[in-house]
Design a protein around this motif. Structure first.
Motif, short mmCIF file in Angstrom:
data_model
loop_
_atom_site.label_atom_id
_atom_site.label_comp_id
_atom_site.label_asym_id
_atom_site.label_seq_id
_atom_site.Cartn_x
_atom_site.Cartn_y
_atom_site.Cartn_z
N GLU A 1 -8.27 6.92 54.96
CA GLU A 1 -8.62 6.12 54.06
C GLU A 1 -8.69 6.96 52.78
O GLU A 1 -8.89 6.22 51.80
CB GLU A 1 -10.46 6.00 54.34
CG GLU A 1 -10.88 5.22 55.59
CD GLU A 1 -10.73 3.90 55.56
OE1 GLU A 1 -10.35 3.49 54.53
OE2 GLU A 1 -10.10 3.10 56.72
N SER A 2 -9.15 8.08 52.67
CA SER A 2 -7.93 8.40 51.04
C SER A 2 -7.25 8.84 50.72
O SER A 2 -6.89 9.10 49.56
CB SER A 2 -9.04 9.97 51.55
OG SER A 2 -8.44 11.09 52.37
N VAL A 3 -6.38 8.27 51.71
CA VAL A 3 -4.88 8.03 51.25
C VAL A 3 -4.59 6.41 50.70
O VAL A 3 -4.43 5.55 51.40
CB VAL A 3 -3.78 8.36 52.77
CG1 VAL A 3 -2.46 8.83 51.97
CG2 VAL A 3 -4.50 9.82 53.42
N ARG A 4 -4.51 6.64 49.56
CA ARG A 4 -3.83 5.02 48.80
C ARG A 4 -2.49 5.42 48.03
O ARG A 4 -2.15 5.60 47.77
CB ARG A 4 -5.07 5.42 47.95
CG ARG A 4 -6.73 5.42 48.08
CD ARG A 4 -7.28 5.41 46.98
NE ARG A 4 -7.76 4.84 45.93
CZ ARG A 4 -8.03 3.80 46.57
NH1 ARG A 4 -8.55 3.27 47.75
NH2 ARG A 4 -8.33 1.93 45.30
N HIS A 5 -2.15 4.39 49.09
CA HIS A 5 -0.17 3.53 48.66
C HIS A 5 -0.89 2.38 49.18
O HIS A 5 -1.49 1.51 49.69
CB HIS A 5 0.31 4.51 49.63
CG HIS A 5 0.68 6.18 49.91
ND1 HIS A 5 1.55 6.39 48.99
CD2 HIS A 5 -0.12 6.79 50.13
CE1 HIS A 5 1.23 7.92 48.74
NE2 HIS A 5 0.12 7.97 49.71
N ARG A 6 0.61 1.27 47.77
CA ARG A 6 0.65 0.25 48.04
C ARG A 6 1.61 0.06 48.65
O ARG A 6 2.85 -0.90 47.98
CB ARG A 6 0.36 0.33 46.14
CG ARG A 6 -0.71 0.55 45.53
CD ARG A 6 -0.91 -0.78 44.29
NE ARG A 6 0.48 -0.26 43.65
CZ ARG A 6 0.27 0.62 42.33
NH1 ARG A 6 -0.80 1.61 42.24
NH2 ARG A 6 1.46 0.67 42.08
N ALA A 7 1.70 -0.02 49.99
CA ALA A 7 2.95 -0.46 50.67
C ALA A 7 2.58 -1.33 51.95
O ALA A 7 1.68 -0.65 52.22
CB ALA A 7 4.01 0.51 50.78
N HIS A 8 3.32 -2.21 52.79
CA HIS A 8 2.88 -2.61 53.88
C HIS A 8 4.42 -2.88 54.68
O HIS A 8 4.96 -3.29 53.80
CB HIS A 8 2.21 -3.54 53.90
CG HIS A 8 2.28 -4.78 53.43
ND1 HIS A 8 2.10 -4.62 52.01
CD2 HIS A 8 2.79 -5.77 54.20
CE1 HIS A 8 2.47 -6.14 51.85
NE2 HIS A 8 2.84 -6.88 53.23
N GLU B 1 5.68 3.51 38.49
CA GLU B 1 4.46 2.84 38.39
C GLU B 1 3.16 3.08 39.05
O GLU B 1 2.44 3.27 39.92
CB GLU B 1 4.36 0.95 39.77
CG GLU B 1 5.15 0.48 38.72
CD GLU B 1 4.18 -0.96 38.76
OE1 GLU B 1 3.62 -1.36 39.12
OE2 GLU B 1 5.07 -2.40 37.67
N GLY B 2 3.78 4.79 39.59
CA GLY B 2 3.13 5.12 40.50
C GLY B 2 3.27 5.53 41.70
O GLY B 2 2.12 6.23 42.70
N ASN B 3 3.33 4.76 42.46
CA ASN B 3 2.84 4.57 43.50
C ASN B 3 4.00 5.79 44.23
O ASN B 3 5.79 6.18 44.36
CB ASN B 3 4.46 3.46 44.70
CG ASN B 3 4.22 2.06 44.46
OD1 ASN B 3 3.14 1.89 44.54
ND2 ASN B 3 3.97 2.01 43.12
N GLU B 4 3.71 7.20 44.99
CA GLU B 4 4.26 8.33 46.07
C GLU B 4 5.29 8.03 46.97
O GLU B 4 5.40 6.70 47.88
CB GLU B 4 3.24 8.65 46.55
CG GLU B 4 2.14 9.28 45.00
CD GLU B 4 0.71 9.68 45.41
OE1 GLU B 4 0.81 9.65 47.13
OE2 GLU B 4 -0.26 9.35 44.36
N PHE B 5 6.06 8.86 46.82
CA PHE B 5 7.30 8.91 48.19
C PHE B 5 7.93 10.07 48.11
O PHE B 5 7.91 10.79 46.52
CB PHE B 5 8.29 7.56 47.82
CG PHE B 5 9.23 8.02 46.13
CD1 PHE B 5 10.76 8.50 46.01
CD2 PHE B 5 9.03 7.65 45.12
CE1 PHE B 5 11.24 8.71 45.41
CE2 PHE B 5 10.02 7.88 44.25
CZ PHE B 5 11.07 8.31 43.82
N CYS B 6 8.85 10.49 48.94
CA CYS B 6 9.16 11.39 49.68
C CYS B 6 10.82 12.04 49.53
O CYS B 6 10.93 10.91 50.33
CB CYS B 6 8.95 12.08 50.26
SG CYS B 6 7.04 12.23 51.02
#
Length: 245
Positions: A64-71, A235-240
């Protein structure tokens, strides 16, 4: 130089159990070890430049604490297939989900750990993507995101408006990457992000530098000393950025 989208990374309390769900959902297989479960077609080789985009489920203490905007959005080939797939996913443990979608032809579900995804109605554009039609990222400016990710991965932009941008591999294979303008971004976040890997023969450090020149910034998600590099897009979306094999 370019990058390849290798997987959508999903967080879970029980990676093995959620990996089994997604393997059954997609008709693939799952392999677990050390808190990570890979979900991919049988015989998958992630170093193959033509390998499909897969799913990697990672165990974390508190998703729940991991917040990313993708599905994820899943493809169907007919109305009957849509009905059959939704019913099968419900049997596997998916539940209906409401994200304010209203009366739409697609079905919004949540996997057994609450990750929201969509089962699309049949669409001609997704007829050859495989089971995953698209990876969708919520954003404020689809045009800007299309520019960044198009240059980052050398993908073709098929559509770019103020509300939506759609990209796909220049080879015309695999799922699309969609950026969807979404008001109130902090209210609509899902526990998934993108993992990319340098193309064979390219250097990870050079690719990271190139991404930063395009507007990416270093990100700290508590990863510690790892072989991959965590960045955030404009936009701040994290990726690796994974290390090449």
């Amino acid at each position: 130089m370019a990058l390849r989208l290798v997987q959508a990374n999903v967080k879970a309390r029980d990676d093995a159990a959620l990996g089994r769900f997604w393997a059954q959902a997609l008709g693939w297989v799952s392999r677990s070890g050390s808190g990570a479960t890979s979900v991919a077609p049988a015989g998958f080789d992630w170093t193959d430049p033509d390998a499909p985009v897969c799913v990697d489920v990672i165990a974390v203490p508190d998703p729940e604490s991991v917040r990313h905007r993708a599905h994820l959005e899943l493809a169907t080939t007919s109305a009957a297939h849509h009905t059959e797939l939704v019913a099968r996913l419900r049997e596997l443990g998916a539940t209906p989900a409401g994200v304010g979608q209203g009366d739409v032809p697609w079905t919004v579900l949540a996997d057994p750990e609450g990750n929201v995804f969509c089962v699309l109605e049949p669409r001609e554009i997704y007829r050859d993507t495989g089971p995953i039609a698209a990876v969708v990222v919520d954003c404020a400016d689809p045009r800007a995101m299309a520019r960044f990710w198009g240059e980052a991965m050398d993908w073709t932009v098929h559509e770019a408006t103020d509300d939506r941008a759609l990209l796909r591999s220049a080879k015309g294979a695999g799922p699309y990457l969609e950026f969807l303008r979404t008001p109130h971004l902090t209210d609509l976040r899902h526990r998934a992000h993108l993992d990319v890997v340098p193309c064979r023969g390219d250097d990870q450090a050079a690719e990271v530098a190139r991404l930063q020149a395009l507007g990416a910034t270093p990100a700290d998600v508590g990863q510690g000393d790892v072989s991959w590099v965590v960045l955030a897009d404009p936009e701040g979306n994290e990726f690796c950025v994974l290390a090449p094999a």
